[in-house]
Motif scaffolding. Structure first.
Motif, mmCIF file in Angstrom:
data_model
loop_
_atom_site.group_PDB
_atom_site.id
_atom_site.type_symbol
_atom_site.label_atom_id
_atom_site.label_comp_id
_atom_site.label_asym_id
_atom_site.label_seq_id
_atom_site.Cartn_x
_atom_site.Cartn_y
_atom_site.Cartn_z
ATOM 1 N N GLU A 14 -11.241 53.112 -11.011
ATOM 2 C CA GLU A 14 -11.329 52.367 -9.740
ATOM 3 C C GLU A 14 -10.025 51.643 -9.426
ATOM 4 O O GLU A 14 -9.754 51.302 -8.281
ATOM 5 C CB GLU A 14 -12.476 51.344 -9.805
ATOM 6 C CG GLU A 14 -13.832 51.989 -9.636
ATOM 7 C CD GLU A 14 -14.935 50.991 -9.337
ATOM 8 O OE1 GLU A 14 -14.667 49.768 -9.285
ATOM 9 O OE2 GLU A 14 -16.076 51.451 -9.162
ATOM 10 N N LYS A 83 -10.779 51.576 -5.728
ATOM 11 C CA LYS A 83 -11.092 50.305 -5.053
ATOM 12 C C LYS A 83 -9.905 49.336 -5.036
ATOM 13 O O LYS A 83 -9.873 48.396 -4.245
ATOM 14 C CB LYS A 83 -12.249 49.594 -5.771
ATOM 15 C CG LYS A 83 -13.542 50.399 -5.810
ATOM 16 C CD LYS A 83 -14.308 50.217 -4.511
ATOM 17 C CE LYS A 83 -15.653 50.891 -4.562
ATOM 18 N NZ LYS A 83 -15.700 52.047 -3.650
ATOM 19 N N VAL A 194 -10.813 48.453 0.860
ATOM 20 C CA VAL A 194 -10.433 48.315 -0.552
ATOM 21 C C VAL A 194 -9.232 47.373 -0.648
ATOM 22 O O VAL A 194 -8.724 46.899 0.368
ATOM 23 C CB VAL A 194 -10.134 49.698 -1.191
ATOM 24 C CG1 VAL A 194 -11.362 50.597 -1.097
ATOM 25 C CG2 VAL A 194 -8.924 50.361 -0.545
#
Ligand code: HPA
Length: 234
Positions: A14, A83, A194
């Motif tokens: 992520e 992310k 994000v």
């Protein structure tokens, strides 16, 4: 697998650090990341996934310039669920007090255009860094005693710039440094909800003409990698 990234689903973390240079991605993976595994080599744009202090992280090259970065960031976010994306790169100082080896953390970035300009049309969208990442990176850099500047930068479409008048206006308006990727990264982060930051090492100065000798680039780049990792997992 996507068109430009060969990683299998689940092989991208992520949190992704994005140097422009794919060999830099390998250097970061070899020197800072535990159990680093090669997850992408499509077009030679190397990507590695491993851990840092127990946190899963991917180091993926972006290539040079916003069109290239845009392809990788789009696929990392939309197809692999990234992310947190931190660009780690170099920049050219545009102020007298922005010296080689210093770190620049970009709050925002001025541009002539980005790959998103066609979509925004007449709108001058203001790209911004994620404040949490920015303040954590600033704290990490200060704790290391690294000279750090926080402010606006310039994301240029050209390295060989034929518009010294523009550089002059940006220097006059306090723009800290020039590079070629951050604005589009910030725009994509905003579009997809994000987090993004550009943490840059000053490799040369447009004001003094000074340039970091190649053997010293690695050490300065290493400081910035650790600042980026500390900010990402703060
Ligand atoms: N221009 C654009 N990008 C850069 C520079 C520069 O002078 N230095 C490091 N990245």
């Amino acid at each position: 697998m996507t068109i430009h990234i060969g990683a299998k689903p689940g092989q991208i973390a992520e949190t992704v650090l994005m140097p422009g240079d794919p060999y830099r991605a390998r250097w970061v993976a070899e020197n800072f990341i535990e159990d680093a595994e090669l997850v992408n080599e499509t077009r030679g744009m190397l990507g590695f996934t491993g851990t840092w202090r127990g946190n899963r992280v991917t180091i993926q090259g972006s290539g040079m310039g916003m069109p290239s970065l845009s392809i990788y960031a789009n696929e990392l976010i939309r197809d692999y669920g990234a992310k947190t994306l931190i660009r780690i790169g170099s920049c050219g100082g545009m102020q007298k007090n922005v010296n080689v080896r210093d770190v620049v953390l970009a709050m925002t970035s001025t541009t002539l255009s980005t790959p998103s300009s066609g979509m925004f049309r007449e709108l001058n969208f203001a790209p911004v860094a994620d404040y949490g990442l920015l303040s954590a990176a600033h704290a990490a850099a200060t704790a290391r005693g690294v000279a750090t500047h926080v402010g606006g930068i310039y994301s240029s479409d050209v390295f060989y710039d034929e518009r010294p008048d523009l550089t002059e206006q940006m220097t006059r308006h306090g723009v800290l440094a020039v590079e070629m990727e951050a604005a589009e990264l910030y725009i994509l982060a905003a579009r997809y909800g994000v987090r993004a930051l550009a943490a840059l090492t000053v490799s040369d100065s447009l004001v003094t003409g000074e340039a970091l000798p190649s053997e010293e680039r690695e050490k300065s780049f290493g400081d910035m990698v650790e600042i980026a990792l500390e900010a990402a997992f703060n």
